[in-house]
Scaffold this motif. Sequence first.
Motif: not given
Lengths: 469, 100
Positions: A42, A45, A48, A59, A150, A154
């Motif tokens: 987490q 993270r 993608a 981030l 998240a 993510g």
Amino acid sequence: MTERPHLAVIGAGPAGLAATVAAAARGVRVTLIDSAAEAGGQFYRQPAAALRARRPQALHHQWRTWERLRDALAGQVESGRVMHLTDHHAWLVERQSGRFTVHALLGPEQEEPAVVHADATVLATGGYEKVLPFPGWTLPGVVTAGGAQAMLKGALAVSGPTAVVAGTGPLLLPVATGLAAAGVKVAALVESADPRDFVRRTRALAAQPGKVGEGARYAARLLRHRVRTLVRHTVVEAHGTGRIEAVTVAALDGAGRVRPGTERRIPCDTLAVGHGMLPHTDLAETLGCRLDGPGVDVDGDQRTDVPGVWAAGETTGIGGAALALAEGHIAGCSAAARLNGAAPDPHAWAAAAKSRNGLREFFAALDPVYAPPAHWAEQVTDDTVVCRCEEVTGGAIREAVADLGAGDLRTVKLLTRAGMGWCQGRVCGPAVAGLAGCGETPGRRPFARPVPLGVLARAGEPKPSDAAQ
Amino acid sequence: MRTPVDLAAARPGPAFTVTLDGREIEAFPGQTVAAALWAAGVTSWRTTRVEGRPRGIFCGIGVCFDCLVTVNDRPNQRACLVPARPGDAIRTQDGTGHDD
């Protein structure tokens, strides 16, 4: 054939990565088992891969630490000492005759099984967020603070242009500054803690100047993004019909009660709320590991009381990424020594142990400061849904206690279904315990996630490939 | 206005189409179903079994099961975990998702 000893590390966050890299560097074969598509957990993270973020570090903080971990993992995977199994959702670790079998479900669908055999295991299963209920907290647009983060880290996604970040705990700072940096107007940061309580703990805080500096940097960023910070305030209610449209916040008195007449309404389309973190201990509990409070009990080597099982990071108690890294490193070194047939030498990880012990002291001092308001339960009206899965209200829980004599979580669950749904009480557990006035008892969930019956029926059946070994 | 995509300097591949209850929605490679729906301004895609109340993302990491959705006729998928794929037929889920 003599094979290198084999360690299964579960979880690829900071603790699991540190353990993997440390054990592999000491000659142990490691299988790193993780539910995500990319390593990082987490805290680290990653967006993608297909989003092709060229500046993911925007981030994050402590990016260099991440680069070192990432590169060390890649090196060990390249050398063949580490196998990194992504999209593997571990649901059970079995110990039989001193060896271990990790059962997992594959991919986001989580229907197909996979099995890993190992000589020892490091549990680095991390934690999840605690959120206490209030009227309106089930409205779409109300998310956990970690959930907002998240989705941002993510998926590069936010749920609307205006957010309020609320609750208590150190996580609220990066969530508020992260959302603001990503273009969200953060209308308020609402923290129930009293800054004067930090001053009363100056000795423990001063021992960690790095952490104090981190806090100061967040304060500067909040100022730069013009985020209004309301301390000693709490969310009283979220308003809206199909989704959240506003929150009412109010000041707290010295005893942790809402001060009447101080309520104010803040329009927003997102409320990111959290009241601290809880360790994931399901796999450890099923293995029979002793708990110490909410976390897994470990010794100076990060060993649990079950032979062959180490634990590191948030699963042993909440303390953040730096502590997880230190614990993971120690667990990896200690496990490698045992697997290589040597007595672990604590001098070999003295620096990590010093860092671990200092950070544990720091978080122990911080913990009481970041406690939710003492009288939060008074905000939970009888028609507020407390168990989100089974839609059990505060009134139903109070009735189970006052009229039906329930005195523990299990009895409340049997009478009301609170905690019986999809999430198995992970979300409502602390709230039900608080409303019922009983202690938070371990969940004792036999499996760490829902398992299809077909998978369960076939688990443990020998496969042709197993029989050949 | 600055967006998270700007902040991370993301350059995903070309957008593709998925549907939500038959309505076409644009999604990008790498987005989860939840991210694609948020980007389309949708924050709820399920109604609860008992009270029929709307729900969407809550924990965002697969723990809470609030974001359940039907994807290609498979109900109870966690929108926060499932990647969006070209042509996905996403449907809002009522109750258990097994009645319709």
